[in-house]
Design a protein around this motif. Structure first.
Motif, PDB file in Angstrom:
ATOM      1  N   LYS A 154       0.833  -1.203   0.000  1.00  0.00           N
ATOM      2  CA  LYS A 154       0.000   0.000   0.000  1.00  0.00           C
ATOM      3  C   LYS A 154       0.870   1.255   0.000  1.00  0.00           C
ATOM      4  O   LYS A 154       0.557   2.239  -0.678  1.00  0.00           O
ATOM      5  N   LYS A 158       0.910   4.120  -2.874  1.00  0.00           N
ATOM      6  CA  LYS A 158       0.636   5.500  -2.464  1.00  0.00           C
ATOM      7  C   LYS A 158       1.675   6.449  -3.073  1.00  0.00           C
ATOM      8  O   LYS A 158       1.340   7.546  -3.535  1.00  0.00           O
ATOM      9  N   SER A 169      -8.786   7.074  -5.605  1.00  0.00           N
ATOM     10  CA  SER A 169      -8.322   7.029  -4.224  1.00  0.00           C
ATOM     11  C   SER A 169      -7.377   5.845  -4.049  1.00  0.00           C
ATOM     12  O   SER A 169      -7.372   4.911  -4.861  1.00  0.00           O
ATOM     13  N   GLU A 171      -7.574   3.553  -1.810  1.00  0.00           N
ATOM     14  CA  GLU A 171      -8.369   2.361  -1.533  1.00  0.00           C
ATOM     15  C   GLU A 171      -8.918   1.761  -2.828  1.00  0.00           C
ATOM     16  O   GLU A 171      -8.927   0.536  -3.013  1.00  0.00           O
ATOM     17  N   HIS A 172      -9.372   2.627  -3.730  1.00  0.00           N
ATOM     18  CA  HIS A 172      -9.896   2.157  -5.014  1.00  0.00           C
ATOM     19  C   HIS A 172      -8.806   1.480  -5.824  1.00  0.00           C
ATOM     20  O   HIS A 172      -9.022   0.411  -6.422  1.00  0.00           O
ATOM     21  N   MET A 174      -5.989   0.069  -4.690  1.00  0.00           N
ATOM     22  CA  MET A 174      -5.584  -1.186  -4.062  1.00  0.00           C
ATOM     23  C   MET A 174      -6.590  -2.293  -4.371  1.00  0.00           C
ATOM     24  O   MET A 174      -6.202  -3.442  -4.603  1.00  0.00           O
ATOM     25  N   ALA A 175      -7.886  -1.949  -4.405  1.00  0.00           N
ATOM     26  CA  ALA A 175      -8.917  -2.941  -4.730  1.00  0.00           C
ATOM     27  C   ALA A 175      -8.772  -3.407  -6.176  1.00  0.00           C
ATOM     28  O   ALA A 175      -8.900  -4.603  -6.478  1.00  0.00           O
ATOM     29  N   LYS A 178      -5.676  -5.646  -6.424  1.00  0.00           N
ATOM     30  CA  LYS A 178      -5.958  -6.954  -5.822  1.00  0.00           C
ATOM     31  C   LYS A 178      -6.713  -7.833  -6.800  1.00  0.00           C
ATOM     32  O   LYS A 178      -6.424  -9.031  -6.947  1.00  0.00           O
TER      33      LYS A 178
END
Length: 254
Positions: A154, A158, A169, A171-172, A174-175, A178
């Motif tokens: 992460k 970043k 974002s 989080e978006h 990283m999803a 994944k």
């Protein structure tokens, strides 16, 4: 923010990285602007590189290009880079089955760096020269780039996001990464220019770390929904073929 300071050696290496296929020659002033240094510092760095053969100067235009010493180092690198030699053979074998451009890329300074590219018969091509050896693209702008990021932490992702303007974002992203990691491939549309589609898969070492990505690139009107499934299977097959043909346990390109 504290201004980063570089040694003379670091600045000289930064000068060499400014040259590219798109910009093969630079002036003293252009180098100064890119490095945020004085013209006098830029001139001194270029003169040192010129004396050592790492750049050459056109006396008519007063512009500089990479010199013969770089070519000598390139030969040494390619000789020892088994990933480069293995991919040459594998990509050349598969290009007749795919009939689209196939490339292998590595991650270098948060950019997708094209290590090798093979194109099919020019008569079959709508586009040529979209990729080539040495081409650099930001990792967020190619399917191969996101594949190269798919196993990063992460904190590493970043850092990448902070270097480019985007609306995603952390989080978006990283999803999304994944999902790419779980699927084992990535599809991206409108790469390089409108209407271009690419499909990529990771090349992993024996520790299951992503150390390269292979990419099929072509016009969307040919890479239709019906043919995507075939190309996804082929790109995974190409990646696996490279993994089994070369000892890449200790390969690490940054």
């Amino acid at each position: 923010m504290k201004e980063q300071r570089y040694s003379s050696l670091e600045n000289a290496l930064r000068v060499l990285e400014l040259f590219s296929i798109e910009e093969p020659d630079l002036s003293v002033r252009e180098v100064a602007e890119r490095l945020s240094v004085a013209d006098s510092t830029s001139h001194r760095l270029l003169k040192t590189l010129l004396n050592e053969g790492f750049v050459t100067k056109d006396d008519r235009s007063n512009r500089y290009r990479l010199g013969i010493s770089i070519r000598a180092l390139e030969s040494v690198i390619k000789k020892d880079l088994s990933l480069y030699h293995t991919s040459q053979h594998v990509l050349s074998t598969y290009v007749t089955r795919v009939c689209e451009t196939i490339s292998i890329c590595v991650l270098h300074r948060n950019q997708t760096f094209y290590l090798h590219t093979v194109e099919p018969d020019p008569e079959q091509m709508f586009y040529t020269g979209l990729t080539y050896v040495g081409k650099r693209q930001h990792v967020l702008f190619t399917s191969a780039g996101k594949v190269l990021l798919s196993d990063k932490t992460k904190a590493e992702v970043k850092t990448v996001l902070s270097e480019v303007e985007n609306e995603l974002s952390l989080e978006h992203m990283m999803a999304e990464l994944k999902q790419i990691n779980e699927k084992g491939y990535n599809i991206s549309y409108n790469n390089f220019s409108s209407g271009i589609t690419s499909i990529s898969a990771p090349v992993k070492n024996k520790d299951h770390q992503v150390i390269a990505a292979v990419e099929i690139l072509g016009p969307g009107q040919r890479i239709t929904t019906e043919i995507l499934g075939k190309y996804v299977k082929l790109i995974k097959e190409i990646a696996h073929e490279i993994e089994t043909r070369v000892d890449i346990k200790n390969v690490a390109i940054k």
